[in-house]
Design a protein around this motif. Structure first.
Motif, PDB file in Angstrom:
ATOM      1  N   ALA A  76       5.298 -17.700 114.356  1.00  0.00           N
ATOM      2  CA  ALA A  76       4.641 -18.969 114.021  1.00  0.00           C
ATOM      3  C   ALA A  76       3.672 -18.797 112.849  1.00  0.00           C
ATOM      4  N   THR A  77       2.945 -17.692 112.854  1.00  0.00           N
ATOM      5  CA  THR A  77       1.957 -17.445 111.793  1.00  0.00           C
ATOM      6  C   THR A  77       2.644 -17.289 110.448  1.00  0.00           C
ATOM      7  N   ARG A  78       3.743 -16.545 110.440  1.00  0.00           N
ATOM      8  CA  ARG A  78       4.490 -16.353 109.185  1.00  0.00           C
ATOM      9  C   ARG A  78       5.078 -17.663 108.694  1.00  0.00           C
ATOM     10  N   ALA A  79       5.553 -18.504 109.626  1.00  0.00           N
ATOM     11  CA  ALA A  79       6.129 -19.792 109.240  1.00  0.00           C
ATOM     12  C   ALA A  79       5.066 -20.681 108.608  1.00  0.00           C
TER      13      ALA A  79
ATOM     14  N   VAL B 237       2.712 -23.107 103.736  1.00  0.00           N
ATOM     15  CA  VAL B 237       1.552 -23.384 102.876  1.00  0.00           C
ATOM     16  C   VAL B 237       1.839 -22.880 101.465  1.00  0.00           C
ATOM     17  N   ARG B 238       2.336 -21.659 101.375  1.00  0.00           N
ATOM     18  CA  ARG B 238       2.631 -21.075 100.052  1.00  0.00           C
ATOM     19  C   ARG B 238       3.697 -21.869  99.328  1.00  0.00           C
ATOM     20  N   GLY B 239       4.690 -22.387 100.100  1.00  0.00           N
ATOM     21  CA  GLY B 239       5.798 -23.110  99.494  1.00  0.00           C
ATOM     22  C   GLY B 239       5.514 -24.591  99.262  1.00  0.00           C
ATOM     23  N   GLY B 240       4.333 -25.074  99.708  1.00  0.00           N
ATOM     24  CA  GLY B 240       3.996 -26.478  99.526  1.00  0.00           C
ATOM     25  C   GLY B 240       4.701 -27.428 100.492  1.00  0.00           C
TER      26      GLY B 240
END
Ligand SMILES: Nc1nc(=O)c2c([nH]1)NC[C@@H]1CN(c3ccc(C(=O)N[C@@H](CCC(=O)O)C(=O)O)cc3)CN21
Ligand SMILES: CC(C)C(=O)C(=O)O
Ligand SMILES: [Mg+2]
Length: 278
Positions: A257-260, A265-268
């Motif tokens: 979940a944290t990685r997702a 966020v990084r991918g907008g």
């Protein structure tokens, strides 16, 4: 979330479990589960899932505060956790673990600490480590009207004297565990945790005593079983003690979940329109 809540067989879920319910369960031959809890959300889930006894363990030292041992944790550290667990539950009996240094000086200190956990923490019972050496403390607290759960065998607060995490009561040492068990029952304990003792010794103690035994690394023949919740649910990674069984992989699930979240966020992609106010 309002379905029938399983607690102890035959006990309605509309009131708190009491210590006498646990003794009655033993007389009927009913086993019960116990878990640690240190916060609101786990307490509520365990309560609703039918865990009749929750322990706010001094193992919060390891599993909340990140210490190597249970030695550093204080009464002031644990009191807010006890309050949170009590507030979040309606059926479970909440036991507050007395931390290292808060009861060893004698019955007066032990009673003073137990009273704080009852008055300021709202706990329903307290727990302390030690057999014959803790009998006077157990008697003083019980005589004041506070139920006491004892804890014998491997007692983590004494690991520096014991010399590490070691099974207690092998061979001739079984007599020592038996003497401690009888002493805490005689002193008025309503239950006793048996930690890391041979299964045969735990079976004998369970047969000998009228009060329930709660095993952790004590085999299948105790009246109850306790585990640290982060061990049971696989939130703690790394090598677990042999007595632990993992019923979930919360560390894996939370990592996913944290990685997702981080990726979105990084991918907008997060937040999307539905998460945005206009
Ligand atoms: N997360 C957690 N789980 C626990 O069970 C626990 C805590 N914390 N903190 C306080 C004490 C410490 N306890 C422990 C900690 C480690 C072992 C352990 O490493 N046992 C090994 C070695 C046994 C041996 O050498 O004989 C094992 O394989 O069981 C046992 C109990 C139990 N308590
Ligand atoms: C493992 C249990 C019995 C305990 O004392 C704790 O979690 O502190
Ligand atoms: Mg403890």
């Amino acid at each position: 979330m309002s379905e029938e809540v399983p607690t102890l067989y035959g006990i309605a879920a509309n009131r708190r479990i009491r210590t006498r319910d646990l003794i009655a369960a033993k007389q009927r031959g009913e086993r019960w589960p116990m878990l640690t809890s240190y916060d609101q959300y786990t307490a509520s889930i365990f309560d609703q899932a039918g865990i009749p006894v929750l322990l706010v363990g001094d193992s919060a030292a390891n599993n909340v505060f990140g210490y190597e041992t249970t030695v550093p944790v204080t009464v002031d550290d644990l009191l807010p956790l006890v309050r949170a667990v009590v507030r979040a539950t309606s059926s479970a009996l909440v036991v507050a673990d007395l931390p290292f240094g808060s009861y060893e000086e004698g019955p007066t200190q032990a009673l003073r600490t137990a009273v704080r956990f009852m008055k300021e923490g709202g706990a329903h019972a307290v727990k302390l480590e030690g057999g014959r050496r803790a009998a006077a403390q157990i008697a003083a607290i019980t005589d004041a009207g506070i139920p006491v759960m004892a804890h014998i065998g491997f007692t983590p607060q004494s690991e520096h004297v014991i010399g590490g995490y070691r099974v207690q009561g092998r061979g001739d040492d079984a007599e020592r565990v038996l003497a401690d068990a009888h002493a805490v029952a005689e002193a008025g304990a309503f239950a006793v945790v048996l930690e890391m003792v041979p299964g045969e010794v735990a079976k004998r103690v369970t047969h000998d005593l009228e009060i329930p035994t709660v095993g952790i690394g004590a085999g299948p023949d105790t009246d109850a079983q306790v585990l640290v919740w982060q061990d049971m649910a696989g939130l703690r990674t790394g090598k677990a003690p042999r007595f632990v069984k993992r019923y979930a992989d919360l560390a894996g699930e939370l990592t996913r979940a944290t990685r997702a979240f981080a990726d979105e966020v990084r991918g907008g992609e997060f937040p999307a329109g539905e998460h945005t106010f206009h």
